[in-house]
Write a protein that holds these residues in place. Structure first.
Motif, mmCIF file in Angstrom:
data_model
loop_
_atom_site.group_PDB
_atom_site.id
_atom_site.type_symbol
_atom_site.label_atom_id
_atom_site.label_comp_id
_atom_site.label_asym_id
_atom_site.label_seq_id
_atom_site.Cartn_x
_atom_site.Cartn_y
_atom_site.Cartn_z
ATOM 1 N N VAL A 194 0.844 -1.198 0.000
ATOM 2 C CA VAL A 194 0.000 0.000 0.000
ATOM 3 C C VAL A 194 0.877 1.245 0.000
ATOM 4 N N HIS A 195 1.996 1.142 0.690
ATOM 5 C CA HIS A 195 2.986 2.220 0.705
ATOM 6 C C HIS A 195 4.260 1.720 0.030
ATOM 7 N N SER A 196 5.015 2.619 -0.567
ATOM 8 C CA SER A 196 6.289 2.243 -1.169
ATOM 9 C C SER A 196 7.424 2.715 -0.263
ATOM 10 N N GLY A 197 8.583 2.141 -0.449
ATOM 11 C CA GLY A 197 9.714 2.490 0.391
ATOM 12 C C GLY A 197 9.850 1.499 1.529
ATOM 13 N N PRO A 198 11.074 1.066 1.820
ATOM 14 C CA PRO A 198 11.289 -0.007 2.790
ATOM 15 C C PRO A 198 10.766 0.274 4.192
ATOM 16 N N ASP A 199 10.940 1.480 4.701
ATOM 17 C CA ASP A 199 10.496 1.786 6.065
ATOM 18 C C ASP A 199 8.991 1.663 6.211
ATOM 19 N N LEU A 200 8.250 2.195 5.240
ATOM 20 C CA LEU A 200 6.793 2.145 5.308
ATOM 21 C C LEU A 200 6.270 0.737 5.067
ATOM 22 N N VAL A 201 6.940 -0.012 4.209
ATOM 23 C CA VAL A 201 6.530 -1.401 3.959
ATOM 24 C C VAL A 201 6.734 -2.235 5.223
ATOM 25 N N SER A 219 4.831 -2.322 -15.588
ATOM 26 C CA SER A 219 5.855 -2.235 -14.551
ATOM 27 C C SER A 219 6.356 -0.805 -14.374
ATOM 28 N N THR A 220 6.257 -0.299 -13.143
ATOM 29 C CA THR A 220 6.768 1.046 -12.851
ATOM 30 C C THR A 220 7.798 1.020 -11.728
ATOM 31 N N TYR A 221 8.031 -0.154 -11.144
ATOM 32 C CA TYR A 221 8.949 -0.235 -10.017
ATOM 33 C C TYR A 221 10.393 -0.100 -10.487
ATOM 34 N N SER A 222 11.252 0.357 -9.588
ATOM 35 C CA SER A 222 12.672 0.488 -9.904
ATOM 36 C C SER A 222 13.463 -0.642 -9.246
ATOM 37 N N ASP A 223 14.630 -0.915 -9.793
ATOM 38 C CA ASP A 223 15.520 -1.917 -9.216
ATOM 39 C C ASP A 223 15.865 -1.546 -7.783
ATOM 40 N N VAL A 224 16.106 -0.263 -7.553
ATOM 41 C CA VAL A 224 16.507 0.215 -6.227
ATOM 42 C C VAL A 224 15.395 -0.027 -5.214
ATOM 43 N N GLU A 225 14.155 0.296 -5.602
ATOM 44 C CA GLU A 225 13.016 0.108 -4.701
ATOM 45 C C GLU A 225 12.842 -1.355 -4.320
ATOM 46 N N MET A 226 12.849 -2.225 -5.300
ATOM 47 C CA MET A 226 12.615 -3.644 -5.044
ATOM 48 C C MET A 226 13.725 -4.256 -4.202
ATOM 49 N N GLU A 227 14.949 -3.839 -4.427
ATOM 50 C CA GLU A 227 16.057 -4.372 -3.642
ATOM 51 C C GLU A 227 16.021 -3.840 -2.210
ATOM 52 N N ALA A 228 15.695 -2.551 -2.047
ATOM 53 C CA ALA A 228 15.661 -1.952 -0.712
ATOM 54 C C ALA A 228 14.591 -2.604 0.157
ATOM 55 N N VAL A 229 13.421 -2.862 -0.431
ATOM 56 C CA VAL A 229 12.342 -3.519 0.315
ATOM 57 C C VAL A 229 12.752 -4.944 0.671
ATOM 58 N N TYR A 230 13.340 -5.651 -0.270
ATOM 59 C CA TYR A 230 13.799 -7.024 -0.005
ATOM 60 C C TYR A 230 14.782 -7.054 1.159
ATOM 61 N N MET A 231 15.770 -6.176 1.119
ATOM 62 C CA MET A 231 16.799 -6.159 2.153
ATOM 63 C C MET A 231 16.198 -5.856 3.525
ATOM 64 N N MET A 232 15.274 -4.907 3.571
ATOM 65 C CA MET A 232 14.653 -4.530 4.847
ATOM 66 C C MET A 232 13.837 -5.683 5.426
ATOM 67 N N LEU A 233 12.981 -6.299 4.602
ATOM 68 C CA LEU A 233 12.130 -7.396 5.086
ATOM 69 C C LEU A 233 12.972 -8.617 5.466
ATOM 70 N N HIS A 234 13.945 -8.935 4.627
ATOM 71 C CA HIS A 234 14.779 -10.098 4.885
ATOM 72 C C HIS A 234 15.545 -9.939 6.200
ATOM 73 N N GLN A 235 16.128 -8.767 6.408
ATOM 74 C CA GLN A 235 16.887 -8.535 7.633
ATOM 75 C C GLN A 235 15.986 -8.589 8.859
ATOM 76 N N TYR A 236 14.793 -7.994 8.755
ATOM 77 C CA TYR A 236 13.861 -7.988 9.885
ATOM 78 C C TYR A 236 13.449 -9.412 10.260
ATOM 79 N N LEU A 237 13.106 -10.210 9.274
ATOM 80 C CA LEU A 237 12.657 -11.577 9.546
ATOM 81 C C LEU A 237 13.802 -12.460 10.035
ATOM 82 N N GLU A 238 14.996 -12.247 9.510
ATOM 83 C CA GLU A 238 16.157 -12.989 10.001
ATOM 84 C C GLU A 238 16.446 -12.630 11.460
ATOM 85 N N ASP A 239 16.353 -11.346 11.787
ATOM 86 C CA ASP A 239 16.578 -10.916 13.165
ATOM 87 C C ASP A 239 15.542 -11.513 14.108
ATOM 88 N N LEU A 240 14.288 -11.589 13.654
ATOM 89 C CA LEU A 240 13.247 -12.216 14.464
ATOM 90 C C LEU A 240 13.571 -13.681 14.730
#
Length: 231
Positions: free
Chosen positions: A115-122, A155-176
């Motif tokens: 619903v929101h874009s950007g790793p922090d909001l996701v 497709s309107t997403y950028s490589d940077v956006e998709m990678e940033a979201v992946y890194m944020m979610l992956h790190q959060y779930l790994e830390d959990l």
């Protein structure tokens, strides 16, 4: 790689049945998960039937209960799809209810974000959905979709956006997981009008799969996706 194809509601029932039959007859070297409008018995060879939704645990009308999904042998359910959230105003509180219903019936949720874009909001969106629900010893699938891409139909997403979201979610779930409060397993999926180039991007970043919509009306049209995943 996992490829989830969501038939949504516009494809005719007969087309969907043919899609399932044809998909079961073809060999592929990736996991194909199909979400028909009406859940089918999960007995198609080489194909995983998933549900487009699951009802909350409270008494409701006109939705698919976890008990029915169990009876059909369905092990996965999409919850919080962006189109439902946009068109039906489905809140994160309702999605949390669906999440709890999945866990109650031992069904792995496919949680949609975007619903929101950007790793922090996701990440904030994800935390809102799982609030007060334990993920310990659970399996989850998390999808990040580009809402703008879904709205525009390309497709309107950028490589940077998709990678940033992946890194944020992956790190959060790994830390959990490390803290002992996380899921047993998790998979991250990329969605939002993913095409052949999007598949290459998802693989490059490290996503475990992609979510595809209903624009491929038959298995022959879908070959462009099959070929892209095989590369």
């Amino acid at each position: 790689m996992i490829c989830i194809v969501n038939f949504k509601t516009q494809m005719s029932y007969l087309l969907q049945k043919q899609w399932l039959k044809d998909a079961a007859e073809q060999y592929r070297d990736f996991d194909l998960w199909l979400a028909p409008t009406l859940p089918e018995l999960n007995n198609y060879a080489g194909v995983q039937i998933v549900s487009q939704n699951i009802s909350v645990t409270e008494r409701t009308v006109g939705e698919i209960s976890g008990d029915i999904l169990n009876h059909l042998g369905i092990q996965y359910s999409i919850i919080g799809h962006l189109e439902r959230r946009q068109l039906l105003n489905e809140s994160t509180t309702i999605i949390n209810g669906r999440l709890n219903s999945c866990f109650k019936h031992d069904i792995t949720p496919i949680i949609c974000l975007g619903v929101h874009s950007g790793p922090d909001l996701v990440l904030r969106e994800f935390k809102s959905i799982i609030k007060k629900t334990s993920l310990i010893n659970r399996d989850i699938v998390v999808v990040y979709e580009s809402l703008q891409s879904i709205k525009l139909g390309y497709s309107t997403y950028s490589d940077v956006e998709m990678e940033a979201v992946y890194m944020m979610l992956h790190q959060y779930l790994e830390d959990l997981k490390i803290s002992g409060n996380g899921p047993r397993t998790f998979k991250l999926i990329m969605g939002g009008h993913v095409d052949e180039e999007g598949i290459k991007l998802a693989d490059k970043i490290g996503y475990d799969g992609v979510l595809i919509g209903d624009r491929y009306q038959n298995i022959d049209e879908f070959k462009v996706i099959t070929e892209a995943i095989a590369l």
